[in-house]
Design an enzyme around this catalytic site. Sequence first.
Site, PDB file in Angstrom:
ATOM      1  N   ARG A  16       1.322   2.704  12.609  1.00 15.35           N
ATOM      2  CA  ARG A  16       0.560   1.481  12.304  1.00 15.35           C
ATOM      3  C   ARG A  16       0.460   1.150  10.814  1.00 15.35           C
ATOM      4  NH1 ARG A  16      -5.181   1.897  13.757  1.00 15.35           N
ATOM      5  NH2 ARG A  16      -5.807   2.936  11.855  1.00 15.35           N
ATOM      6  N   HIS A  17       1.091   1.997   9.988  1.00 15.07           N
ATOM      7  CA  HIS A  17       1.033   1.741   8.542  1.00 15.07           C
ATOM      8  C   HIS A  17       2.394   1.402   7.965  1.00 15.07           C
ATOM      9  CE1 HIS A  17      -2.820   3.937   8.962  1.00 15.07           C
ATOM     10  NE2 HIS A  17      -3.185   3.081   8.040  1.00 15.07           N
ATOM     11  N   GLU A  28       1.202   4.071   1.249  1.00 14.21           N
ATOM     12  CA  GLU A  28       0.684   4.918   2.331  1.00 14.21           C
ATOM     13  C   GLU A  28       1.502   6.202   2.347  1.00 14.21           C
ATOM     14  OE1 GLU A  28      -1.908   4.242   4.018  1.00 14.21           O
ATOM     15  OE2 GLU A  28      -2.179   2.061   3.916  1.00 14.21           O
ATOM     16  N   GLU A  83      -7.402  -1.583  14.638  1.00 15.32           N
ATOM     17  CA  GLU A  83      -7.972  -2.523  13.672  1.00 15.32           C
ATOM     18  C   GLU A  83      -6.940  -3.581  13.296  1.00 15.32           C
ATOM     19  OE1 GLU A  83      -9.546  -0.805   9.927  1.00 15.32           O
ATOM     20  OE2 GLU A  83      -8.701  -2.609   9.013  1.00 15.32           O
ATOM     21  N   SER A 118     -10.220  -6.792   8.580  1.00 13.05           N
ATOM     22  CA  SER A 118     -11.576  -6.478   8.144  1.00 13.05           C
ATOM     23  C   SER A 118     -12.029  -7.556   7.167  1.00 13.05           C
ATOM     24  CB  SER A 118     -11.686  -5.072   7.559  1.00 13.05           C
ATOM     25  OG  SER A 118     -10.850  -4.934   6.480  1.00 13.05           O
ATOM     26  N   ARG A 140       0.390  -6.045  12.613  1.00 12.15           N
ATOM     27  CA  ARG A 140      -0.437  -5.364  13.628  1.00 12.15           C
ATOM     28  C   ARG A 140      -0.784  -6.306  14.775  1.00 12.15           C
ATOM     29  NH1 ARG A 140      -4.707  -1.298  10.845  1.00 12.15           N
ATOM     30  NH2 ARG A 140      -3.191  -0.044   9.698  1.00 12.15           N
ATOM     31  N   ARG A 185       0.865  -1.194   0.000  1.00  7.50           N
ATOM     32  CA  ARG A 185       0.000   0.000   0.000  1.00  7.50           C
ATOM     33  C   ARG A 185       0.894   1.233   0.000  1.00  7.50           C
ATOM     34  NH1 ARG A 185      -5.343  -1.758   2.661  1.00  7.50           N
ATOM     35  NH2 ARG A 185      -5.313  -3.926   1.953  1.00  7.50           N
TER      36      ARG A 185
HETATM   37  P1  AMO Z   1      -8.131  -3.909   4.685  1.00  9.14           P
HETATM   38  O1  AMO Z   1      -7.766  -2.905   3.661  1.00  9.14           O
HETATM   39  O2  AMO Z   1      -8.913  -3.427   5.860  1.00  9.14           O
HETATM   40  O3  AMO Z   1      -8.999  -5.065   4.037  1.00  9.14           O
HETATM   41  O4  AMO Z   1      -6.829  -4.642   5.183  1.00  9.14           O
HETATM   42  C1  AMO Z   1      -6.911  -5.751   6.038  1.00  9.14           C
HETATM   43  C2  AMO Z   1      -5.957  -5.603   7.191  1.00  9.14           C
HETATM   44  O5  AMO Z   1      -4.631  -5.462   6.728  1.00  9.14           O
HETATM   45  C3  AMO Z   1      -3.894  -4.631   7.591  1.00  9.14           C
HETATM   46  N1  AMO Z   1      -3.362  -3.484   6.837  1.00  9.14           N
HETATM   47  C4  AMO Z   1      -2.162  -2.918   7.075  1.00  9.14           C
HETATM   48  N2  AMO Z   1      -1.191  -3.210   7.948  1.00  9.14           N
HETATM   49  C5  AMO Z   1      -0.078  -2.437   7.952  1.00  9.14           C
HETATM   50  N3  AMO Z   1       0.110  -1.415   7.081  1.00  9.14           N
HETATM   51  C6  AMO Z   1      -0.832  -1.088   6.165  1.00  9.14           C
HETATM   52  N4  AMO Z   1      -0.618  -0.092   5.320  1.00  9.14           N
HETATM   53  C7  AMO Z   1      -2.032  -1.857   6.132  1.00  9.14           C
HETATM   54  N5  AMO Z   1      -3.158  -1.824   5.381  1.00  9.14           N
HETATM   55  C8  AMO Z   1      -3.949  -2.816   5.830  1.00  9.14           C
HETATM   56  C9  AMO Z   1      -4.826  -4.161   8.683  1.00  9.14           C
HETATM   57  C10 AMO Z   1      -6.190  -4.370   8.051  1.00  9.14           C
HETATM   58  O6  AMO Z   1      -7.188  -4.588   9.010  1.00  9.14           O
HETATM   59  N6  AMO Z   1      -9.509  -7.202   1.167  1.00  9.14           N
HETATM   60  C11 AMO Z   1      -9.789  -6.719   2.497  1.00  9.14           C
HETATM   61  C12 AMO Z   1      -9.933  -7.845   3.495  1.00  9.14           C
HETATM   62  C13 AMO Z   1     -11.140  -8.726   3.285  1.00  9.14           C
HETATM   63  O7  AMO Z   1     -12.263  -8.172   3.188  1.00  9.14           O
HETATM   64  O8  AMO Z   1     -10.985  -9.959   3.207  1.00  9.14           O
HETATM   65  C14 AMO Z   1      -8.677  -5.782   2.944  1.00  9.14           C
HETATM   66  O9  AMO Z   1      -7.577  -5.765   2.405  1.00  9.14           O
HETATM   67  O10 AMO Z   1      -4.641  -4.985   9.800  1.00  9.14           O
END
Ligand code: AMO
Length: 429
Positions: free
Chosen positions: A219-220, A213, A352, A355, A403, A211
């Site tokens: 947390r990202h 970000e 979180e 999801s 996380r 991602r």
């Molecule tokens: P989502 O975008 O909420 O859902 O991502 C799921 C989980 O991935 C982790 N996460 C991250 N951890 C660290 N850095 C990041 N930049 C980051 N982005 C996300 C989080 C988050 O809760 N396809 C859906 C999931 C599904 O519906 O099955 C998805 O990607 O812990």
Amino acid sequence: MRTHYSKELNPSMNGQKVKVAGWANDIRLLGNIAFINLRDRDGYIQLTFPKSKYPAFDQLKNITKESVLSAEGILKESNQAKNGFEILPERVEILSKSETPLPLDFSGKIQSEMETRLNSRFMDLRNPKVAAVFKVRDSLLSGIHTFMDEQGFIEVQTPKIVAAAAEGGATLFPVKYFEQQAYLTQSPQLFKQILMSSGLDRVYEIAPAFRAEKSNTTRHLSEFTSFDFELAFIDSMDDVLEMMENLITNTLKYVNANAKEQLDLLEIELKIPKTPFTRITFQETQKLLEKEGKTIVNDVDTEAEKMLGEIMAKKGSEFYFITHFPSEEKPFYIMENGEYCYSFDLDYKGEEMSSGGQREHRYPELVERIKKQGLKPKDFEFYLNAFKYGMPPHGGMGLGVERLVEKVLCLPNVREAVLFPRDRDRLVP
Ligand code: AMO
């Protein structure tokens, strides 16, 4: 190069000849005696060199701190040594001499900035507490594999170079793929769903996700490890929630049983949550936060997440689901029911973790949702095709492994749970 790791040695081996290897953690040269505290993967070993018994005594001064040594000698029971024994070496070999000064004091006696530590991560990891995080992480992943296997899921690997965004365009990393535009995957979402129509009706994947970000937060990450599962023939989202809470409790039990030593070192008492986890709808969340003076409209922002964490902690819940988010807030693949949709977040201590939800498996409705979100069905043809010829009702989730490790071990920053983190400013090492 060794007969034993430090952990395998004990005072009852008095008189036995052993060979050990590791790093010179500490060197003390006194007039007639010298001590080297040798560190290996599992702990420390005291090497004792009485001048009268070690002919090459004068050469010990050439050994620098953190040099890699192997030593062969007799194990001797000793009340003065920390582990109740020492080794009286007959021979020491310097396998790799360390330069001085060291780039980092990893002992923890002096607090180093995270940036400095990450720049010399190889050395930072020589601190047993830092290394313990990754042993716990390993155990957590083993726990996940064990549970998923028991539940009849098969592990899959899906492409990481992809043509379409699963989670919106804002955080895509573009990749030039020969003559075409491609991206690094944000989530295996579209592929794990395609597999639901294949007959492989329970799949999971633990793999990197990317991602872009833009902001630097604790947390990202730009590259994180996404643990995803997808489950077909569900009656409702509840089937996914139940799988999820069993997964979490079983995994934490596994960690407690298999990484006890590391948890003790990190002073973590890991509580196993009771099932079922508390479930609150988005609407209820809104009301709870409103009472605390916090208004949320469509999503639970970071501040709201933290506040909710405190509210739930008072009610005795560390893990809890927020369910039924507003439809427009969640991606097109989630099944909606008017204003709200069958989606959930799993939060742990105010953050979180995961999801997921029930997916829209009905082709016409799915096309409508794609259009409603301003996207073009044509861009998702490879995905939509799988919905035309028999797609069972299904649901699943994605969880950020870093996380979960961060929260399990009460780490201050998600980067602590990654060996070589990638973020807005960091591309090396
Ligand atoms: P989502 O975008 O909420 O859902 O991502 C799921 C989980 O991935 C982790 N996460 C991250 N951890 C660290 N850095 C990041 N930049 C980051 N982005 C996300 C989080 C988050 O809760 N396809 C859906 C999931 C599904 O519906 O099955 C998805 O990607 O812990």
